[in-house]
Design an enzyme around this catalytic site. Structure first.
Site, PDB file in Angstrom:
ATOM      1  N   LYS A 281       0.618  -1.174   0.058  1.00 57.14           N
ATOM      2  CA  LYS A 281      -0.182  -0.053  -0.020  1.00 57.14           C
ATOM      3  C   LYS A 281       0.906   1.366   0.095  1.00 57.14           C
ATOM      4  O   LYS A 281       2.102   1.244   0.525  1.00 57.14           O
ATOM      5  CB  LYS A 281      -0.741   0.122   1.240  1.00 57.14           C
ATOM      6  CG  LYS A 281      -2.148  -0.898   1.432  1.00 57.14           C
ATOM      7  CD  LYS A 281      -2.799  -0.836   2.466  1.00 57.14           C
ATOM      8  CE  LYS A 281      -3.887  -1.880   2.741  1.00 57.14           C
ATOM      9  NZ  LYS A 281      -4.953  -1.650   1.469  1.00 57.14           N
ATOM     10  N   ARG A 355     -10.194 -11.603   1.871  1.00 51.44           N
ATOM     11  CA  ARG A 355     -10.933 -12.689   1.379  1.00 51.44           C
ATOM     12  C   ARG A 355     -10.132 -14.059   1.383  1.00 51.44           C
ATOM     13  O   ARG A 355     -10.801 -15.168   1.426  1.00 51.44           O
ATOM     14  CB  ARG A 355     -11.600 -12.250  -0.115  1.00 51.44           C
ATOM     15  CG  ARG A 355     -10.485 -12.345  -1.105  1.00 51.44           C
ATOM     16  CD  ARG A 355     -10.591 -11.302  -2.314  1.00 51.44           C
ATOM     17  NE  ARG A 355     -10.854  -9.965  -2.135  1.00 51.44           N
ATOM     18  CZ  ARG A 355     -11.015  -9.124  -2.832  1.00 51.44           C
ATOM     19  NH1 ARG A 355     -11.563  -9.391  -4.082  1.00 51.44           N
ATOM     20  NH2 ARG A 355     -11.071  -7.561  -2.616  1.00 51.44           N
TER      21      ARG A 355
END
Ligand code: BES
Ligand code: MN
Ligand code: ZN
Length: 506
Positions: A281, A355
């Site tokens: 990020k 996920r």
């Protein structure tokens, strides 16, 4: 905060600040509302004076402080807005505004005159509950790392007065329930606010074990070895980058109150720090990613509340905990990972890690416990924040009854949820060319629903609700300003009260 009930009037004189609600007055409202007459008497007419000068208008967030000439504390008047529009949420916010205003101002005890908060849309029991909830949540601050603090309100009492004296037993039950709820929210916020160097997956395991000991719940903490045995390839892949803080899967069981109760599995995303991994990020705001464990910590909080409130259902909490950092042992874009249960996942972005860890926890919960319902909580996507902002959680579900139940609970708690659709288009997007599913696509639309479609492939036919709480699970100094006063800077414990209320099944 200690929450209490008192049959007397809020003006007894033993309370640092006695608080009354004031609904918005119309142009022609000249005379002082009846609910303020006792306040007027103990201030020797000062309330009437302020009223006549139109200093008190009853607008939302308006707080008037009047000191009692006898020196026995303060009278506070808090604006509630238009009476016909008032709800329990109005009252919850007003109570929080009061305790925030009193912070560091020498008031240890606060008392609310119940009858002044009751309106057409706010019955006395809802008002009592909202008052203590708002006070307890509004007073919360994460103080662990502060070496100097300002004292705040420590005790909030609801005063029934002669108007509500006969409802004492019912109101006491509501206040006891609110104590359990708010104390659980405080517990959840305290754990969720811990920075990532402290709140590692192992530490979350220790918190769960301690909780289990306190409440007599069965707790299992699976380490890397056990995870390998169980073939939890998703958690192992995401957690593999951190040599300092290896991953854990934590299972907490509350056996349920009633024999006929259903089994509800709660699955939480517990990324203790999400740097993005190899797909790293950008630096700005990366520190907020210590809050990427909020789903998992909320699950612990909900199980805690369920046990203390003795909800009828059996509740199984499964927490998928890992630290997502780049290193020579990290999983990479291009890898194919096998989840518990065998389904394969093509990794195309290591920052779509939630996920991946949830795939194991969802399949494990369903395989081992055959739950009647599964609810997962996850700070899953930035797209959720874009779609619904930082006050509202997204609800995606394959079961209308479960979805409806959660939406109704959310109306009672004031934690907004909004249902989002899942279509074959999203299902199509997450199919992989080389594996069963892919964790990322190059199509930059409906990121929240792509993530949900991915999760759905792991729940089969089990009634399932997915709560993407990326936006509402924490606030920052900038976003906190626009939030209700019962929120705080840092972790909010969003969804804990709502899911616990849902499990109560009232
Ligand atoms: N933990 C983040 C999602 C998030 C964003 C939570 C902002 C709270 C606030 C998640 O793991 C993530 O990085 N999601 C990516 C997915 C993308 C790579 C498909 C995102 O939303 O950008
Ligand atoms: Mn991520
Ligand atoms: Zn994440």
């Amino acid at each position: 905060m200690k929450l209490a009930l008192d049959r007397r009037d809020a003006t007894v004189g033993s309370i640092d600040a006695s608080v009354s609600g004031v609904f918005q007055r119309g142009e022609k409202d000249e005379s002082l509302p009846r609910t303020l007459q006792k306040e007027d008497a103990v201030t020797g007419g000062l309330v009437t004076g302020a009223w006549n000068r139109r200093e008190i208008r009853g607008r939302k967030r308006e707080i008037t402080v009047i000191h009692r000439p006898d020196g026995k504390g303060r009278v506070l008047l808090v604006g509630l807005g238009v009476r016909a529009e008032a709800t329990h949420e109005t009252v919850r916010r007003a109570a929080a505004e009061v305790v925030k205003a009193l912070k560091g101002r020498g008031a240890r005890t606060v008392g609310f005159r119940l009858t002044s908060f009751v309106a057409e849309g706010v019955p006395s029991d809802a008002a009592a509950e909202a008052l203590v909830e708002g006070a307890a949540l509004g007073a919360y601050e994460f103080l662990r790392y502060k070496t100097k603090t300002d004292g705040g309100v420590e005790e909030a009492t609801v005063f029934l007065g002669e108007e509500h004296g006969r409802e004492e037993a019912a109101l006491r039950r509501r206040i006891d329930r609110a104590s359990t709820m708010t104390e659980t929210v405080v517990w959840t916020r305290d754990v969720a606010n811990l920075p990532a160097d402290v709140a590692s997956p192992e530490r979350l395991g220790e918190e769960a074990l301690r909780l289990g000991k306190d409440l007599d719940l069965k707790v299992q903490v699976f380490d890397e070895k056990k995870l390998a045995e169980l073939k939890c390839g998703g958690i192992l892949a995401v957690g593999g980058g951190s040599t300092a803080h290896p991953p854990r899967m934590i299972v907490v069981e509350y056996p349920g109150g009633a024999r006929s109760g259903k089994t509800v599995a709660l699955v939480g995303k517990g990324i203790t720090f999400d740097s993005g991994g190899i797909s790293i990020k950008p630096a700005p705001a990366m520190g907020e990613m210590k809050f990427d464990k909020c789903g998992a910590v909320a699950v612990l909080g909900i199980v805690r509340a369920a046990a203390l409130l003795k909800v009828p259902s059996r509740v199984i909490g499964v927490l998928a905990c890992a630290e997502n950092v780049p290193s020579g042992t990290s999983y990479r874009p291009g890898d194919v990972v096998r989840s518990y249960g065998g389904q394969t996942m093509e990794i195309l972005n290591t920052d779509a890690e939630g996920r991946v860890v949830l795939s194991d926890a969802l399949s494990y919960a369903i395989d081992k416990y055959h739950p009647d319902e599964v609810i997962d909580l996850a700070t899953l996507t930035g797209a959720q924040v874009v779609a619904l902002g930082d006050d509202t959680g997204a609800l995606i579900s394959n079961d209308d009854r479960l979805a409806q139940g959660l939406l109704e609970a959310s109306k009672r708690t004031g934690e907004p949820l909004w249902r989002m659709p899942l279509t074959d288009y999203h299902r199509e997007l997450v199919k992989s060319d080389i594996a069963d599913v892919r964790n990322h696509t190059e199509i930059p639309v409906a990121g929240m629903l792509q993530a949900a479609a991915f999760l759905e492939t792991f729940v089969g036919k089990t009634p399932w609700a997915h709560l993407d709480i990326a936006g509402a699970s924490y606030t920052t100094a900038t976003t906190r300003k626009w939030q209700p006063a019962y929120q705080c800077i840092g972790a909010t414990a969003f969804a804990v009260r709502t899911v616990a209320t849902y499990l109560e099944g009232r």
